[in-house]
Design an enzyme around this catalytic site. Structure first.
Site, PDB file in Angstrom:
ATOM      1  N   ARG A 117      -0.858  -2.329  -6.551  1.00  0.00           N
ATOM      2  CA  ARG A 117      -1.066  -3.447  -5.618  1.00  0.00           C
ATOM      3  C   ARG A 117      -2.070  -4.439  -6.207  1.00  0.00           C
ATOM      4  O   ARG A 117      -1.871  -5.650  -6.127  1.00  0.00           O
ATOM      5  CB  ARG A 117      -1.559  -2.896  -4.283  1.00  0.00           C
ATOM      6  CG  ARG A 117      -1.878  -3.944  -3.220  1.00  0.00           C
ATOM      7  CD  ARG A 117      -2.207  -3.246  -1.903  1.00  0.00           C
ATOM      8  NE  ARG A 117      -2.942  -4.076  -0.978  1.00  0.00           N
ATOM      9  CZ  ARG A 117      -2.387  -4.909  -0.098  1.00  0.00           C
ATOM     10  NH1 ARG A 117      -1.079  -5.039  -0.055  1.00  0.00           N
ATOM     11  NH2 ARG A 117      -3.124  -5.616   0.732  1.00  0.00           N
TER      12      ARG A 117
ATOM     13  N   HIS B 101      -3.776  -9.869   3.786  1.00  0.00           N
ATOM     14  CA  HIS B 101      -5.221  -9.963   3.967  1.00  0.00           C
ATOM     15  C   HIS B 101      -5.548 -10.902   5.127  1.00  0.00           C
ATOM     16  O   HIS B 101      -4.993 -12.003   5.212  1.00  0.00           O
ATOM     17  CB  HIS B 101      -5.898 -10.494   2.699  1.00  0.00           C
ATOM     18  CG  HIS B 101      -5.931  -9.506   1.584  1.00  0.00           C
ATOM     19  ND1 HIS B 101      -6.143  -9.868   0.265  1.00  0.00           N
ATOM     20  CD2 HIS B 101      -5.785  -8.152   1.579  1.00  0.00           C
ATOM     21  CE1 HIS B 101      -6.123  -8.782  -0.494  1.00  0.00           C
ATOM     22  NE2 HIS B 101      -5.899  -7.732   0.275  1.00  0.00           N
TER      23      HIS B 101
ATOM     24  N   HIS C 156      -2.768   2.595  -5.743  1.00  0.00           N
ATOM     25  CA  HIS C 156      -3.279   1.291  -5.307  1.00  0.00           C
ATOM     26  C   HIS C 156      -3.479   0.337  -6.473  1.00  0.00           C
ATOM     27  O   HIS C 156      -3.538  -0.881  -6.272  1.00  0.00           O
ATOM     28  CB  HIS C 156      -4.597   1.486  -4.558  1.00  0.00           C
ATOM     29  CG  HIS C 156      -4.841   0.456  -3.497  1.00  0.00           C
ATOM     30  ND1 HIS C 156      -4.077   0.357  -2.352  1.00  0.00           N
ATOM     31  CD2 HIS C 156      -5.752  -0.552  -3.418  1.00  0.00           C
ATOM     32  CE1 HIS C 156      -4.518  -0.643  -1.615  1.00  0.00           C
ATOM     33  NE2 HIS C 156      -5.520  -1.226  -2.234  1.00  0.00           N
TER      34      HIS C 156
ATOM     35  N   TYR D 205      -9.474 -10.989  -6.750  1.00  0.00           N
ATOM     36  CA  TYR D 205      -8.560 -10.903  -7.888  1.00  0.00           C
ATOM     37  C   TYR D 205      -8.745 -12.067  -8.857  1.00  0.00           C
ATOM     38  O   TYR D 205      -8.313 -11.978 -10.006  1.00  0.00           O
ATOM     39  CB  TYR D 205      -7.111 -10.844  -7.392  1.00  0.00           C
ATOM     40  CG  TYR D 205      -6.852  -9.602  -6.577  1.00  0.00           C
ATOM     41  CD1 TYR D 205      -6.864  -8.346  -7.160  1.00  0.00           C
ATOM     42  CD2 TYR D 205      -6.627  -9.690  -5.210  1.00  0.00           C
ATOM     43  CE1 TYR D 205      -6.666  -7.205  -6.404  1.00  0.00           C
ATOM     44  CE2 TYR D 205      -6.428  -8.550  -4.439  1.00  0.00           C
ATOM     45  CZ  TYR D 205      -6.449  -7.313  -5.042  1.00  0.00           C
ATOM     46  OH  TYR D 205      -6.254  -6.187  -4.296  1.00  0.00           O
TER      47      TYR D 205
ATOM     48  N   LYS E 294      -1.927  -2.530   7.732  1.00  0.00           N
ATOM     49  CA  LYS E 294      -3.353  -2.429   8.017  1.00  0.00           C
ATOM     50  C   LYS E 294      -3.734  -3.472   9.065  1.00  0.00           C
ATOM     51  O   LYS E 294      -3.351  -4.638   8.966  1.00  0.00           O
ATOM     52  CB  LYS E 294      -4.160  -2.643   6.729  1.00  0.00           C
ATOM     53  CG  LYS E 294      -5.626  -2.280   6.869  1.00  0.00           C
ATOM     54  CD  LYS E 294      -6.305  -2.335   5.517  1.00  0.00           C
ATOM     55  CE  LYS E 294      -7.765  -1.909   5.622  1.00  0.00           C
ATOM     56  NZ  LYS E 294      -8.429  -1.930   4.297  1.00  0.00           N
TER      57      LYS E 294
ATOM     58  N   ARG F 152       0.860  -1.175   0.000  1.00  0.00           N
ATOM     59  CA  ARG F 152       0.000   0.000   0.000  1.00  0.00           C
ATOM     60  C   ARG F 152       0.899   1.229   0.000  1.00  0.00           C
ATOM     61  O   ARG F 152       2.063   1.163   0.398  1.00  0.00           O
ATOM     62  CB  ARG F 152      -0.906   0.013   1.225  1.00  0.00           C
ATOM     63  CG  ARG F 152      -1.838  -1.207   1.332  1.00  0.00           C
ATOM     64  CD  ARG F 152      -2.637  -1.159   2.617  1.00  0.00           C
ATOM     65  NE  ARG F 152      -3.579  -2.280   2.728  1.00  0.00           N
ATOM     66  CZ  ARG F 152      -3.297  -3.450   3.307  1.00  0.00           C
ATOM     67  NH1 ARG F 152      -2.089  -3.650   3.840  1.00  0.00           N
ATOM     68  NH2 ARG F 152      -4.188  -4.414   3.353  1.00  0.00           N
TER      69      ARG F 152
END
Length: 323
Positions: free
Chosen positions: A274, A297, A271, A306, A165, A140
């Site tokens: 990514r 994640h 982004h 994705y 995150k 990120r």
């Protein structure tokens, strides 16, 4: 006998509680903003006089009248839950009757390999290096800007993302092609740091209470930001003059200009690199759990999005008109 001093104002109490919990500055600003809006929405009544009914009314207003995004409504909810739990010590009931904003289902914008290379080729200097890390390591934007010199491990060919995150650390790829440029960048950082030290500065912000546990770490090269700002600035919390990392707008503007120069019709942001990193790894046959770990994640369902932009499934089906 002197009178006792006035207790701190509510929003100052909120700021103090957020800092005790080590919340980021931008989170602090967002939470304070939402609490202020909540108070104004209810005619400047003190939140102690309000409760779950008033909180539900405010959040429903955001969704129905203001038509905010689901993520925006969730942030407002988090701010108010924090206020009542940590500051007022009056936790709200779990059963809030809220009209929730609709969370749209969307597919991420992904560049082809050729498009990604074209955008990178249009960039230069540190902007090229940062964008290459976004695409080559799946970072990120803020994760890239917050990298410290010590987070690069050339021998293991990996970099460590600290407090990403969800306040989670993770290891991800360090592309071989970037080793030389990154070593040059470290030499540049060392030069800037040495100049700051000579001029009586040179201390960098440390996370949490490390400045007390490691009193000399703030002046060590390893803790310096990999992409330092061009000028020193005053820390808004402590008032200390330090060199922070680059502002995110530096790369955001550069990527936007590059896409415009290439006349790309896709909306290209930082982004997007990514998203492209994840999609291209899946296209290359890498296991989705591996990609999930590299991206950081918490749930593989987040990574599954994705798979919908791969050239498989509907993307691999040919129209009868074309056959």
């Amino acid at each position: 006998m002197s009178e006792s001093p006035h207790p701190p104002k509510l929003l100052d109490q909120v700021r103090a509680a957020l800092r005790r919990k080590h919340y980021a500055l931008r989170t602090e600003e967002a939470y304070v903003g939402w609490i202020r809006r909540f108070i104004l929405f209810h005619g400047t009544r003190h939140p102690r006089e309000l409760g779950a009914t008033e909180v539900s009314a405010f959040l429903t207003h955001l969704a129905v009248e203001s038509e905010v995004a689901a993520s925006t409504q969730n942030q407002a909810l988090s701010a108010l839950l924090f206020l009542y739990r940590e500051v007022l010590l009056q936790p709200l009931s779990e059963d809030l009757r809220i009209t929730y904003a609709k969370r749209p289902t969307y597919l991420p914008t992904v560049l082809s390999r050729e498009e990604a290379r074209a955008v990178l080729a249009t960039l230069s200097g540190k902007q090229h290096l940062m964008a290459s890390l976004l695409y080559g390591s799946g970072l990120r934007l803020l994760e890239c800007l917050r990298l410290r010199v010590k987070d690069l491990d050339f021998d293991q060919r990996q970099l460590i993302v600290r407090q990403g995150k969800g306040a989670k650390d993770r290891a991800t790829l360090l592309p071989d092609q970037l080793h030389a440029a990154l070593r040059t960048q470290i030499t540049h950082v060392q030069s800037i740091h040495q100049r700051d030290v000579r001029e009586g500065f040179g201390e960098v912000e440390l996370p949490f209470a490390l400045d007390r546990k490691l009193p000399n770490a703030a002046r060590e090269l390893g803790w310096q930001y990999l992409f330092p700002a061009s000028q020193r600035s005053t820390d808004p919390r402590s008032g200390t003059i330090r060199r922070h990392h680059l502002d995110e707008s530096v790369l955001q503007k550069a990527v936007r200009r590059a896409a415009q120069q290439l006349q790309m019709t896709k909306r290209v942001t930082c982004h997007t690199f990514r998203h492209s990193f994840a999609t291209h790894l899946l296209e290359a046959g890498y296991d989705i759990r591996t990609v999930q770990e590299l991206l950081g994640h918490a749930d593989v369902q987040t990574t599954m999005i994705y798979t919908h932009v791969l050239q498989r499934g509907p993307g691999a089906v040919r129209s009868p008109l074309d056959t």
